[in-house]
Write an enzyme that holds these catalytic residues in place. Structure first.
Site, PDB file in Angstrom:
ATOM      1  CG  HIS A   1      -2.076   0.942   1.082  1.00 49.44           C
ATOM      2  ND1 HIS A   1      -1.990   2.283   1.366  1.00 49.44           N
ATOM      3  CD2 HIS A   1      -3.340   0.716   0.638  1.00 49.44           C
ATOM      4  CE1 HIS A   1      -3.171   2.840   1.119  1.00 49.44           C
ATOM      5  NE2 HIS A   1      -4.006   1.919   0.671  1.00 49.44           N
TER       6      HIS A   1
ATOM      7  CG  ASP B   1      -8.484  -4.069  -3.220  1.00 53.49           C
ATOM      8  OD1 ASP B   1      -9.692  -3.825  -3.085  1.00 53.49           O
ATOM      9  OD2 ASP B   1      -7.650  -3.217  -3.587  1.00 53.49           O
TER      10      ASP B   1
HETATM   11  C1  SDX Z   1      -6.194   0.150  -3.129  1.00 57.47           C
HETATM   12  O1  SDX Z   1      -4.564   4.638  -1.960  1.00 57.47           O
HETATM   13  C2  SDX Z   1      -5.487   3.974  -1.460  1.00 57.47           C
HETATM   14  O2  SDX Z   1      -5.905   4.324  -0.389  1.00 57.47           O
HETATM   15  C3  SDX Z   1      -6.018   2.828  -2.248  1.00 57.47           C
HETATM   16  C4  SDX Z   1      -7.014   1.934  -1.535  1.00 57.47           C
HETATM   17  C5  SDX Z   1      -8.319   2.681  -1.267  1.00 57.47           C
HETATM   18  O3  SDX Z   1      -9.015   2.361  -0.299  1.00 57.47           O
HETATM   19  O4  SDX Z   1      -8.659   3.565  -2.075  1.00 57.47           O
HETATM   20  O5  SDX Z   1      -6.503   1.439  -0.306  1.00 57.47           O
HETATM   21  C6  SDX Z   1      -7.386   0.716  -2.390  1.00 57.47           C
HETATM   22  O6  SDX Z   1      -6.010   0.535  -4.258  1.00 57.47           O
HETATM   23  C7  SDX Z   1      -5.257  -0.819  -2.460  1.00 57.47           C
HETATM   24  C8  SDX Z   1      -4.024  -1.198  -3.315  1.00 57.47           C
HETATM   25  C9  SDX Z   1      -4.435  -2.274  -4.318  1.00 57.47           C
HETATM   26  N1  SDX Z   1      -3.312  -2.599  -5.212  1.00 57.47           N
HETATM   27  C10 SDX Z   1      -2.683  -3.765  -5.174  1.00 57.47           C
HETATM   28  O7  SDX Z   1      -2.929  -4.637  -4.362  1.00 57.47           O
HETATM   29  C11 SDX Z   1      -1.662  -3.952  -6.255  1.00 57.47           C
HETATM   30  C12 SDX Z   1      -0.394  -4.529  -5.679  1.00 57.47           C
HETATM   31  N2  SDX Z   1       0.271  -3.560  -4.872  1.00 57.47           N
HETATM   32  C13 SDX Z   1       1.240  -2.757  -5.422  1.00 57.47           C
HETATM   33  O8  SDX Z   1       1.513  -2.711  -6.761  1.00 57.47           O
HETATM   34  C14 SDX Z   1       1.799  -1.643  -4.567  1.00 57.47           C
HETATM   35  O9  SDX Z   1       2.008  -2.123  -3.296  1.00 57.47           O
HETATM   36  C15 SDX Z   1       0.994  -0.337  -4.540  1.00 57.47           C
HETATM   37  C16 SDX Z   1       0.772   0.196  -5.953  1.00 57.47           C
HETATM   38  C17 SDX Z   1      -0.361  -0.551  -3.878  1.00 57.47           C
HETATM   39  C18 SDX Z   1       1.765   0.719  -3.726  1.00 57.47           C
HETATM   40  O10 SDX Z   1       2.948   0.893  -4.307  1.00 57.47           O
HETATM   41  P1  SDX Z   1       4.019   2.024  -3.940  1.00 57.47           P
HETATM   42  O11 SDX Z   1       3.684   2.744  -2.707  1.00 57.47           O
HETATM   43  O12 SDX Z   1       4.253   2.816  -5.154  1.00 57.47           O
HETATM   44  O13 SDX Z   1       5.252   1.142  -3.602  1.00 57.47           O
HETATM   45  P2  SDX Z   1       6.235   0.583  -4.643  1.00 57.47           P
HETATM   46  O14 SDX Z   1       5.482   0.091  -5.830  1.00 57.47           O
HETATM   47  O15 SDX Z   1       7.261   1.655  -4.885  1.00 57.47           O
HETATM   48  O16 SDX Z   1       6.844  -0.627  -3.897  1.00 57.47           O
HETATM   49  C19 SDX Z   1       7.967  -0.556  -3.038  1.00 57.47           C
HETATM   50  C20 SDX Z   1       8.658  -1.888  -3.106  1.00 57.47           C
HETATM   51  C21 SDX Z   1       9.124  -2.221  -4.496  1.00 57.47           C
HETATM   52  O17 SDX Z   1      10.223  -3.075  -4.356  1.00 57.47           O
HETATM   53  P3  SDX Z   1      11.711  -2.522  -4.525  1.00 57.47           P
HETATM   54  O18 SDX Z   1      11.781  -1.934  -5.892  1.00 57.47           O
HETATM   55  O19 SDX Z   1      11.878  -1.495  -3.434  1.00 57.47           O
HETATM   56  O20 SDX Z   1      12.552  -3.745  -4.328  1.00 57.47           O
HETATM   57  O21 SDX Z   1       7.765  -2.956  -2.753  1.00 57.47           O
HETATM   58  C22 SDX Z   1       7.551  -3.790  -3.864  1.00 57.47           C
HETATM   59  C23 SDX Z   1       7.964  -2.987  -5.067  1.00 57.47           C
HETATM   60  O22 SDX Z   1       8.333  -3.791  -6.134  1.00 57.47           O
HETATM   61  N3  SDX Z   1       6.140  -4.122  -3.896  1.00 57.47           N
HETATM   62  C24 SDX Z   1       5.661  -5.260  -4.358  1.00 57.47           C
HETATM   63  C25 SDX Z   1       4.298  -5.171  -4.153  1.00 57.47           C
HETATM   64  N4  SDX Z   1       4.008  -3.995  -3.564  1.00 57.47           N
HETATM   65  C26 SDX Z   1       5.150  -3.359  -3.410  1.00 57.47           C
HETATM   66  N5  SDX Z   1       6.237  -6.314  -4.922  1.00 57.47           N
HETATM   67  C27 SDX Z   1       5.439  -7.305  -5.305  1.00 57.47           C
HETATM   68  N6  SDX Z   1       4.105  -7.293  -5.132  1.00 57.47           N
HETATM   69  C28 SDX Z   1       3.518  -6.241  -4.551  1.00 57.47           C
HETATM   70  N7  SDX Z   1       2.209  -6.222  -4.362  1.00 57.47           N
END
Ligand code: SDX
Length: 371
Positions: free
Chosen positions: A261, A312
């Protein structure tokens, strides 16, 4: 050399104030107008939470009755809307159907371009009443079934389920569904809410802001994650395969949906409540296999990457066990988040400033034009 700093993805950027909800990542808490969301989920009907988000206070019985009467009057969809929706391809994604439906409702509203708080609240109630009917119609059509008329004797959650499945399910299932609606209702400046505020800031209309927000919510990094979670569960199959699946997914640099998140880095405050609701539904609906897979995948993702589930993750399997098709999960999120989106639209208009950020140019240097 530019002195501009780029805030990629607007991470950590505070763009405005809000009095609607507060996310506190340090304490993993979320409040709507000051009330902890867990307490609202445990004790309130979804209609009461909608009133709280819109007006800042929980309703008196008279206020609730008045709001319910207006919401119920909008459950019956206009015949021309039904006919247009039934002409869309049956294979269309339900989020596309919903986005189109909101656009049609806007085009048919003679007050579409009125932006007073009263006019916009009337539109919010119109969408609040109509969205479950559109989602139910879409779900039924996917199964070759005709739409059902709304049940005006039932509350929001019961009617939503009755219009979808033809009967009101067990009270525990209704409660679990209602809890999911409360948890999904609002979440500060998430991507879709911010989208609705950007559109509103141009003094466009509420229907345009909501169609844009639906588009933003559809993406799998945002609301579309609840559908993507189910796809992962289907791919994995059984709990014993989760660890190996996670190792392969991470080696392939795949994103594991339903985890991580932008704001919460130590766990999403809504997950324990929704996980308990999922357990209740699983016990009633023969969901032990799914529950085992849920726990095993969560454990494997945390062990491998230190990531926590977001809302989710439990919502997806809960909706599956309730009987919804996977592509209908994000439309349910819309039917709940319409309350938060429209509260934000009103708040944006009350102290509006055009949302128009800047960028740091990295293209070609200025050059001579030769005709
Ligand atoms: C919702 O904003 C809200 O409030 C949204 C929400 C709402 O109520 O409206 O809560 C609802 O949208 C929840 C989120 C749903 N999305 C997912 O489940 C998709 C999977 N999650 C991600 O792609 C990710 O965690 C995000 C997009 C939700 C957040 O990403 P950020 O803050 O941009 O973090 P990042 O992508 O920069 O990740 C940091 C690190 C990375 O690794 P490094 O490059 O540092 O090694 O964490 C890793 C990312 O690759 N990472 C993941 C991951 N989430 C983060 N790696 C694999 N799988 C994941 N799910």
């Amino acid at each position: 050399m530019s002195t501009k700093t780029v805030h990629k993805g607007l991470t950590g950027v505070v763009v405005d104030t809000t009095g609607i909800s507060m996310v506190n990542p340090e304490t993993n808490s979320l409040t709507y107008r000051g009330y902890p969301v867990q307490d609202l989920a445990a004790h309130c009907r979804f209609e009461e939470v909608a009133h709280l988000l819109w007006h800042g206070e929980l309703p008196t019985p008279a206020q609730l009755a008045e709001q319910n009467a207006v919401e119920r009057a909008h459950r019956e969809l206009p015949a021309d809307l039904v006919s247009t929706l039934l002409h869309l391809p049956a294979t269309a994604h339900p989020m596309d159907t919903l986005r189109t439906a909101v656009s049609i409702l806007g085009a048919n509203d003679p007050h579409e371009d009125e932006n007073s708080p009263e006019a916009n609240h009337a539109k919010a109630l119109r969408l609040f009443g109509a969205l479950p009917s559109i989602v139910a119609l879409t779900q039924r059509r996917r199964r070759g079934l005709l739409p059902l008329p709304p049940r005006l004797d039932l509350g929001f959650a019961e009617n939503f389920l009755a219009m979808t499945f033809g009967a009101v399910p067990e009270p525990e299932v209704v409660r679990a569904f209602e809890i999911s609606l409360v948890l999904y209702a609002e979440h500060s400046f998430n991507a879709s809410t911010f989208t609705s505020r950007v559109v509103t800031s141009t003094l466009s209309d509420l229907y345009s802001a909501i169609t844009a927000a639906i588009g933003a919510l559809k993406g799998p990094l945002h609301g579309g994650a609840n559908e993507a979670v189910m796809a992962a569960f289907e791919e994995i199959g059984t709990a014993d395969r989760a660890q190996e699946w996670v190792a392969r997914a991470l080696a392939a640099k795949r994103t594991i949906m339903g985890f991580g998140h932008r704001v919460y880095k130590n766990g999403d405050s809504r997950v324990p409540t929704m996980r308990a609701a999922l357990r209740t539904v699983a016990e009633l609906r023969d969901g032990q296999r799914l529950l085992d897979l849920y726990e095993s995948l969560a454990g494997a993702v945390f062990a491998a990457k230190g990531l926590h589930p977001n809302l989710d993750y439990p919502a997806g399997p809960a909706y599956h066990l309730m009987g919804f098709d996977t592509p209908v999960f994000t439309p349910i999120f819309v039917a709940a988040r319409i309350t938060g989106w429209t509260a934000h639209i009103t708040e944006q208009l009350a102290a509006n400033s055009l949302i128009r950020p800047s960028s740091l140019y990295t293209g070609s240097a200025q050059r001579e034009f030769i005709a």
